[in-house]
Design a protein around this motif. Sequence first.
Motif, PDB file in Angstrom:
ATOM      1  N   GLY A 134      72.425  92.955  91.501  1.00 16.15           N
ATOM      2  CA  GLY A 134      73.450  92.244  90.741  1.00 16.15           C
ATOM      3  C   GLY A 134      74.712  93.046  90.527  1.00 16.15           C
ATOM      4  N   ASN A 135      74.660  94.361  90.783  1.00 12.63           N
ATOM      5  CA  ASN A 135      75.847  95.199  90.594  1.00 12.63           C
ATOM      6  C   ASN A 135      76.869  95.031  91.705  1.00 12.63           C
ATOM      7  N   ILE A 136      76.500  94.329  92.765  1.00 10.04           N
ATOM      8  CA  ILE A 136      77.426  94.174  93.879  1.00 10.04           C
ATOM      9  C   ILE A 136      78.622  93.350  93.431  1.00 10.04           C
ATOM     10  N   SER A 137      79.820  93.911  93.664  1.00  6.20           N
ATOM     11  CA  SER A 137      81.036  93.323  93.125  1.00  6.20           C
ATOM     12  C   SER A 137      81.425  92.027  93.825  1.00  6.20           C
ATOM     13  N   SER A 138      81.374  92.013  95.163  1.00  8.62           N
ATOM     14  CA  SER A 138      81.814  90.841  95.928  1.00  8.62           C
ATOM     15  C   SER A 138      80.692  90.380  96.841  1.00  8.62           C
ATOM     16  N   PRO A 139      79.735  89.605  96.325  1.00  9.13           N
ATOM     17  CA  PRO A 139      78.560  89.215  97.121  1.00  9.13           C
ATOM     18  C   PRO A 139      78.910  88.532  98.433  1.00  9.13           C
ATOM     19  N   SER A 140      79.968  87.734  98.427  1.00  8.40           N
ATOM     20  CA  SER A 140      80.292  86.973  99.632  1.00  8.40           C
ATOM     21  C   SER A 140      80.834  87.855 100.742  1.00  8.40           C
ATOM     22  N   ARG A 141      81.357  89.070 100.393  1.00  4.55           N
ATOM     23  CA  ARG A 141      81.910  89.973 101.416  1.00  4.55           C
ATOM     24  C   ARG A 141      80.821  90.749 102.135  1.00  4.55           C
ATOM     25  N   PHE A 142      79.699  90.955 101.500  1.00  4.22           N
ATOM     26  CA  PHE A 142      78.658  91.828 102.026  1.00  4.22           C
ATOM     27  C   PHE A 142      78.085  91.282 103.337  1.00  4.22           C
ATOM     28  N   LYS A 143      78.066  92.123 104.396  1.00  2.00           N
ATOM     29  CA  LYS A 143      77.548  91.716 105.702  1.00  2.00           C
ATOM     30  C   LYS A 143      76.284  92.485 106.085  1.00  2.00           C
ATOM     31  N   THR A 144      76.179  93.772 105.698  1.00  3.54           N
ATOM     32  CA  THR A 144      75.060  94.617 106.098  1.00  3.54           C
ATOM     33  C   THR A 144      74.446  95.294 104.890  1.00  3.54           C
ATOM     34  N   LEU A 145      73.117  95.208 104.774  1.00  2.00           N
ATOM     35  CA  LEU A 145      72.400  95.921 103.713  1.00  2.00           C
ATOM     36  C   LEU A 145      71.109  96.478 104.315  1.00  2.00           C
ATOM     37  N   TYR A 146      71.153  97.774 104.670  1.00  2.00           N
ATOM     38  CA  TYR A 146      70.004  98.454 105.267  1.00  2.00           C
ATOM     39  C   TYR A 146      69.416  99.407 104.225  1.00  2.00           C
ATOM     40  N   LEU A 147      68.280  99.027 103.636  1.00  2.47           N
ATOM     41  CA  LEU A 147      67.636  99.845 102.608  1.00  2.47           C
ATOM     42  C   LEU A 147      66.217 100.240 102.992  1.00  2.47           C
ATOM     43  N   GLY A 148      65.799  99.940 104.208  1.00  5.93           N
ATOM     44  CA  GLY A 148      64.410 100.136 104.622  1.00  5.93           C
ATOM     45  C   GLY A 148      64.004 101.587 104.745  1.00  5.93           C
ATOM     46  N   LYS A 149      62.688 101.810 104.756  1.00  8.86           N
ATOM     47  CA  LYS A 149      62.079 103.130 104.915  1.00  8.86           C
ATOM     48  C   LYS A 149      62.566 104.115 103.857  1.00  8.86           C
ATOM     49  N   ASN A 150      62.554 103.655 102.599  1.00  2.72           N
ATOM     50  CA  ASN A 150      62.785 104.508 101.434  1.00  2.72           C
ATOM     51  C   ASN A 150      61.560 104.421 100.546  1.00  2.72           C
ATOM     52  N   ASN A 151      61.712 104.776  99.290  1.00  3.31           N
ATOM     53  CA  ASN A 151      60.596 104.701  98.345  1.00  3.31           C
ATOM     54  C   ASN A 151      60.870 103.703  97.227  1.00  3.31           C
ATOM     55  N   PHE A 152      61.649 102.649  97.530  1.00  4.25           N
ATOM     56  CA  PHE A 152      61.928 101.642  96.512  1.00  4.25           C
ATOM     57  C   PHE A 152      60.632 100.953  96.103  1.00  4.25           C
ATOM     58  N   SER A 153      60.553 100.597  94.846  1.00  9.45           N
ATOM     59  CA  SER A 153      59.343  99.969  94.333  1.00  9.45           C
ATOM     60  C   SER A 153      59.707  98.844  93.380  1.00  9.45           C
ATOM     61  N   GLY A 154      58.697  98.069  93.034  1.00  2.72           N
ATOM     62  CA  GLY A 154      58.924  96.960  92.133  1.00  2.72           C
ATOM     63  C   GLY A 154      59.205  95.672  92.883  1.00  2.72           C
ATOM     64  N   PRO A 155      59.544  94.626  92.184  1.00  3.57           N
ATOM     65  CA  PRO A 155      59.777  93.333  92.834  1.00  3.57           C
ATOM     66  C   PRO A 155      61.049  93.334  93.672  1.00  3.57           C
ATOM     67  N   ILE A 156      61.071  92.467  94.672  1.00  2.00           N
ATOM     68  CA  ILE A 156      62.294  92.275  95.440  1.00  2.00           C
ATOM     69  C   ILE A 156      63.313  91.597  94.530  1.00  2.00           C
ATOM     70  N   PRO A 157      64.526  92.156  94.409  1.00  4.78           N
ATOM     71  CA  PRO A 157      65.513  91.562  93.489  1.00  4.78           C
ATOM     72  C   PRO A 157      65.853  90.126  93.875  1.00  4.78           C
ATOM     73  N   GLY A 158      65.674  89.200  92.927  1.00  6.61           N
ATOM     74  CA  GLY A 158      65.999  87.803  93.186  1.00  6.61           C
ATOM     75  C   GLY A 158      67.477  87.591  93.439  1.00  6.61           C
ATOM     76  N   SER A 159      68.315  88.502  92.913  1.00  6.12           N
ATOM     77  CA  SER A 159      69.766  88.365  93.092  1.00  6.12           C
ATOM     78  C   SER A 159      70.198  88.560  94.543  1.00  6.12           C
ATOM     79  N   LEU A 160      69.264  88.980  95.409  1.00  9.72           N
ATOM     80  CA  LEU A 160      69.579  89.060  96.838  1.00  9.72           C
ATOM     81  C   LEU A 160      70.070  87.719  97.375  1.00  9.72           C
ATOM     82  N   SER A 161      69.551  86.636  96.799  1.00  7.98           N
ATOM     83  CA  SER A 161      69.912  85.305  97.284  1.00  7.98           C
ATOM     84  C   SER A 161      71.389  84.993  97.098  1.00  7.98           C
TER      85      SER A 161
END
Length: 868
Positions: free
Chosen positions: A277-304
């Motif tokens: 949800g901290n992303i300032s301009s959601p409509s501008r975002f084209k690439t989000l590569y976060l794989g192969k880290n140690n993120f945990s917890g639920p997938i953020p619903g705000s991704l939608s």
Amino acid sequence: MMHSFTEKRMMILWSLCLIFSLSYLVVVFPSPVKPLCRPDQRDALWEFKSEFYVDSLDGTYVETKPWSWRNNTDCCSWDGISCDHNTGMVDVLDLWGSPLSGPLRSNSSLFRLQNLQSLYLGSQNLSGIIPESVDNLKYLRVLSLTSCNFFGKIPSSLGNLSYLKELDLSGNEFTGELPDSLGNLKQLSKLNLATTNIGGNFPRQLLNLSELTWINLESSQFKGMLPSNMSSLLKLEYFDISGNSFSGSIPSTLLAIPSLIHLRMRRNKFSGPLEIGNISSPSRFKTLYLGKNNFSGPIPGSLSNLVGLKLLDLSFWNTRGSMVDFSIFLHLKSLTFLDLSYMNTRNVVDLNLFSHLMSLRDLDLSGINLKISESIHLSSSIELLVLSSCNVFEFPEFIKNRTNLYYLDISSNQIGGQVPEWLWRLPVLRYVNISHNSFSGFQGSVDVIQGSTTQKLDISSNTFREPFPLLPTSMMYFTGSYNQFSGEIPWQICELVDLDTLVLSNNNFSGSIPRCFEKFKFSLSILHLQGNSLSGIIPEEYISDSLISLDIGGNQLSGELPKSLINCSRLKFMNMEDNKINDTFPFWLSFLPNLEILVLRSNQFHGPISFIGDSLSFPKLRIFDISANFFTGVLPSDYFAGWSVMSSVIDIVNTLPSTFAGRRLEYYHNSVGLTNKGMKMELVGSVFTMYKTIDVSGNRLEGDIPKSVGLLKELIVLNMSNNAFTYHIPPSLGNLTNLQSLDLSHNGLSGAIPPELGKLTFLAWMNFSYNGLEGPIPQGTQIQSQNSSSFAENPRLCGAPLQVTCGGEKEEEATKQEKEDEKIEEQDQVRSWIAAAIGYTSGVVCGLTISHILISYKRDWFIKIIHS
């Protein structure tokens, strides 16, 4: 009549006036003429060319820049040169990809081109360091030195190039950190430091560069947390820090940069939950590569909310075994790439769920339990599909109509029966991985695959048997290991004119290596035939000069080792174990500059493994196993002084290259057995990058254990058992602080066990049995935890864990004094070998520089000696 004549005169007069006017315009307004290059500029360019030699042997360089330049012509017309039209000064020098070799000198004539604004020297073999005098080119706007083999520190003088807008230093081998002076480049908009080995924390000086729009720090050695004040990069659009060791959480200030479009952070150590949800301009975002880290917890619903997203990688997200709401992704209608592989979710996901993503081209759902219905309507534009380890039981029929599919991976499932015939009719299919299933054959005739477009095929770890399929002539990579093929290796394989990788390990092939393998003399880089029943000799002409990895262990091959291996300058991995090769030690292998793994175990090699008065040098060797042979002789005290990688903390990454469609694919499966902690184990894949081992056990080596073994500080396994070594155990072994397994059993060693070994905290297993050791066993947690059998058959050894108590104080005092004397002697000698090693390491740099010139002569001389 007169009127007509007058008209004619007027027409002639007007025509003459028009011709005169046009002639006047030509004189007054001449067409622009390309300015001639100034003599000082031409001379500087010509001298710059002469500072390098050509790294080419076939003459193909003749018409490439700068070798196409002609000294008696206008240098502004030379290939790769552009000049300012007003001054004639050279403003662009583009020698990208030219075959130049040699160092860039600090007094190079290049630095006389002081009006240069763009300099491209990428993909060269320039080597050496970037000289500080680079700041002589004070008007540079663009500096590209990518993949030039530069090393050392990045010069701080780069910070003086105040007009610089683009800086590309990627693909070099720099050391140290980024100089603070780069914070002075206030106009810099693009920075590429990918694969440079620069270390340390995130360079905070970059936060001063408010004009930066593009930052690439991929695959270097950065670590630590990202700064909290990333918002100072107000214009940042592209940010790639993949393949480092960054940790902690992603700062909200980074996600809040309004201009940010592409964010690539995969393969790091980031952890914790993520607030999209901290992303300032959601409509501008084209690439989000976060794989192969140690993120945990639920997938953020705000991704939608990221409705403009095209590329999304959330692979290896730790959901802690909870359910995932996959409907989140249905709102991302623009997605072309989606990687959700290896989420540890309890969901059984219906593949049809993703049918709403009509733009999807690349989909990876590996490691997720899938339900594949017959009525699936997955996007017809799918090009790359990875469904590995998805608990699939039947071959997915919907693939039949995916005519755009070029990449298919359904490995590690439970699919049996025959591979359907229709698969090979897909018009653009290039890569197929059906390994680790239960396939037993192919539908259709033996040539069913031959007409396909497939270039890369992995059918390993199934139950395939005869007949061996006829492969298309376009095949470049074929892996068929761990099946049930038998008989002779089919000669039809030799028709694969572009074959780069051939892996037929662990089948039941017999007979000799086909004579037609000589067709691969200049193409084959990976050849693995281990674990079959091949016999006969290994002819010289079968060895490809392009080999990187050669594994023919576990057969019945005989004769001598092919001397043509000396031509394989790219060779990294060589395994000849468990054959009947009868030869002396191949000293000439030390001429191979990239050799990392050498396994000659369980053959009939014999004779000494050292030259009198000459130590053996393997600067990149990490695994050395010559056990169970008939080697003899004494090892010089400095035997290990030139084994640089085992002496340093440098890790050599397994770099056998295979890239396809932007994804790293390994079409080879290096594996080799070794003895560790008294047990046999198999090293596979990435484990090779960790292990540094020496095993010379089961031979007839004698004399002292070389004291220079104490230089190998990164050694993990040392096995010198079952030889005839005598005298004392060198106290220098106490320097091997990473040692986990030590076996010196079944020798003729005497004296005390050095107390220094009691301080090795990683030494979990040791064996000193069947020697003539004496005195008290050193006190230390690791030693005391050993079984008493590790010290058996040393009649004069005493102390725990043995039940024998040690003698009186006099004896102990004498033993202590003897140890002190030995320690002083050892320290003196080790210091001398450390000095020798330092000298050697310094010499390696110079030696590698001149080796290109000398190696051909020395190699030819050595071959003549061998054959004489």
